[in-house]
Design an enzyme around this catalytic site. Structure first.
Site, PDB file in Angstrom:
ATOM      1  CG  HIS A 255     -34.456 -27.404  63.558  1.00  0.00           C
ATOM      2  ND1 HIS A 255     -35.688 -28.302  62.897  1.00  0.00           N
ATOM      3  CD2 HIS A 255     -33.733 -28.494  64.382  1.00  0.00           C
ATOM      4  CE1 HIS A 255     -35.853 -29.510  63.388  1.00  0.00           C
ATOM      5  NE2 HIS A 255     -34.439 -29.598  64.086  1.00  0.00           N
TER       6      HIS A 255
ATOM      7  CG  ASP B 101     -36.521 -33.197  65.508  1.00  0.00           C
ATOM      8  OD1 ASP B 101     -35.744 -32.110  65.509  1.00  0.00           O
ATOM      9  OD2 ASP B 101     -36.407 -33.872  64.658  1.00  0.00           O
TER      10      ASP B 101
ATOM     11  CD  GLU C  26     -31.655 -30.211  62.154  1.00  0.00           C
ATOM     12  OE1 GLU C  26     -30.919 -31.109  62.527  1.00  0.00           O
ATOM     13  OE2 GLU C  26     -32.770 -30.694  61.906  1.00  0.00           O
ATOM     14  CD  GLU C  27     -35.481 -32.513  61.357  1.00  0.00           C
ATOM     15  OE1 GLU C  27     -35.007 -33.415  60.969  1.00  0.00           O
ATOM     16  OE2 GLU C  27     -36.088 -32.460  62.272  1.00  0.00           O
TER      17      GLU C  27
ATOM     18  CG  ASP D 119     -32.196 -30.314  66.953  1.00  0.00           C
ATOM     19  OD1 ASP D 119     -33.453 -30.516  67.028  1.00  0.00           O
ATOM     20  OD2 ASP D 119     -31.671 -30.309  65.650  1.00  0.00           O
TER      21      ASP D 119
ATOM     22  CG  HIS E  20     -36.657 -37.798  62.306  1.00  0.00           C
ATOM     23  ND1 HIS E  20     -35.430 -38.108  61.680  1.00  0.00           N
ATOM     24  CD2 HIS E  20     -36.622 -36.597  62.818  1.00  0.00           C
ATOM     25  CE1 HIS E  20     -34.733 -37.201  61.721  1.00  0.00           C
ATOM     26  NE2 HIS E  20     -35.475 -36.013  62.554  1.00  0.00           N
TER      27      HIS E  20
END
Length: 469
Positions: free
Chosen positions: A280, A292, A326-327, A354, A425
């Site tokens: 992604h 990420d 995606e997130e 991912d 994140h």
């Protein structure tokens, strides 16, 4: 020149495969697989790609200006790398602005607390809110509480994420992030703060998506750093009447158009059949989106490029899909499945990278039971790259996880995620967390996998029936 142990091992396993296979085509495929591995391990391309993405684009929250810059970057990168076909497909994505988030203990031990807003959260009133906090060890414990205990308070979910190589600790605790606001609001809470869903001890908070439910009040939702969660817990042991102040200004701004960006290496004899490898393109906005999922973007793009440079293209088309949003809810993956529903019967297999850039140690599949042993034999050459045979229980990765419901086989190339949730994140998701050698090993695995699948004569359908809970 002295050979590396990895190359020597590759040669031994390759020789063993040649010794026990008698079909010239199969022998040729295994030879190409070994060549792809060695080229990938000696190439800096993947690291160059993720460096370019993190430096030239940086954080790319869905619907933001940087998101569209990332789309343009991806189109240009795939085109410059010589993919036969490069195009984009529109995706409607929710637009959410983080704003600011501050917290402090008001009494009895006044101190600042490090927090970040959870994705999709509403804000507090401009003046903020102050209320007693009530601690729960888990989401399940919160659900068992009475409204009398919770009403008018700020809920604090203090669920510690355990560390595993597989990353399964995330699944144990993430429900508090995604579902906690609804559970708290149902019992009359005015806000929720959670211990970050992460395995680190740094004083920075982990963001991530949360959900509201129609008919349930929307309350502010934030995550705090793990050290601050420890601090609050120790305060509560001394005095159960801890008052917390929250001041948050995130905003939901409707919808915007982003894009799935797609590059293809056209198959030589079965161009309508597709081997999909994806990642992604979007990221959260606090780091630079390196692990990420800049790493995944680099891995599948570099793997596709290596295959495109072969003297003879594989039979099936290799399709690299860089998914949008995606997130914020697998939006690009769901849009792709819907837009391509008519051709999903031509998708031979799919896989997504991912989970950062840790070394791949195992490959799992979800294919027909009768095909499983044959597909393991076909991919046995991947063992030279440290990739062991696994199980027939793959999900494929987030954005392809819905494809098995359409009958599409998938594979999961399992990465070592021991430290992945230290950075996930957070502002600490930056380029320096990526080991170039491990990244190259990932590229080798994806290149071998995609090529062998594109050449395979094994019938992978129908998929096993899903297990019922």
């Amino acid at each position: 020149m002295k050979s590396s142990p990895l190359i020597l091992l590759s040669s031994i396993i390759f020789a063993a495969i040649i010794g026990c296979q008698h079909t010239p085509t199969t022998d040729r495929n295994q030879g190409v697989s070994a060549q792809l591995q060695q080229k990938a391990l000696s190439s800096p391309l993947a690291y160059d790609i993720v460096e370019s993405l993190t430096v030239e684009v940086g954080p790319r929250l869905p619907g933001s200006a940087q998101d569209l810059i990332a789309v343009q970057w991806a189109e240009e990168k795939l085109s410059n790398l010589g993919f036969d076909k490069v195009y984009k497909e529109p995706v409607q994505v929710p637009v959410w602005l983080r704003g600011e988030a501050k917290a402090a203990v008001v009494s009895p031990y006044p101190q600042p607390i490090v927090i970040t807003a959870l994705g999709g959260s509403v804000g507090t009133p401009e003046q903020g809110i102050s209320a007693p906090i009530i601690r729960f060890a888990t989401l399940a414990e919160l659900k068992q509480a009475t409204p009398d205990d919770v009403a008018g308070k700020i809920v604090f979910i203090d669920h510690i994420t355990p560390r595993f190589k597989t990353g399964k600790g995330y699944g144990i605790t993430v429900g508090g992030r995604s579902k906690g606001a609804v559970a708290a609001a149902e019992k009359g809470a005015i806000a929720i703060v959670i211990r970050s869903i992460g395995t680190d001890h740094d004083r920075m908070a982990h963001t991530g998506m949360m959900r509201y439910q129609d008919g349930i009040p929307k309350i502010p939702a934030a995550a705090m750093s793990n050290p601050d969660a420890d601090l609050l817990t120790l305060m509560l042991k001394r005095n159960p009447d801890v008052v917390l102040n929250l001041n948050m200004s995130p905003q939901n701004k409707g919808y915007a158009t982003s894009y799935n960006v797609i590059g293809e290496v056209t198959g030589s004899s079965k161009p309508d059949e597709i081997v999909l490898i994806g990642a992604h393109l979007d990221s959260w906005d606090e780091g630079t989106g390196a692990i990420d999922d800049g790493a995944g973007v680099a891995i599948v793009t570099a793997a596709g490029h290596l295959i495109s440079q072969l003297p003879q293209k594989p039979a099936r088309t290799i399709r690299v899909v860089l998914y949008a949003a995606e997130e914020v809810g697998l939006v690009g993956g769901k849009t792709y499945a819907k837009a391509h529903q008519a051709e999903l019967s031509n998708h031979y297999i799919a896989a997504e990278s991912d989970f950062g850039a840790g070394p791949i140690y195992q490959i799992d599949f979800k294919v027909a039971d009768d095909a499983f042993k044959d597909i393991q034999t076909l991919t046995a050459s991947m063992a030279a790259n440290g990739v062991a045979a696994g199980t027939n229980t793959a999900s494929g990765g987030p954005d392809v996880s819905m494809l098995p419901s359409y009958g599409v086989p998938v594979a999961s190339l399992r990465q070592d995620g021991t430290d992945y949730f230290d950075y996930h994140h957070t502002p600490n998701d930056t380029l320096d967390k990526i080991d170039p050698k491990a990244l190259a090993q990932n590229v080798a695995a994806y290149a071998q996998f995609a090529y062998l699948m594109a050449q395979s004569n094994i019938e992978l359908r129908p998929l096993p029936k899903p297990e019922t809970d």
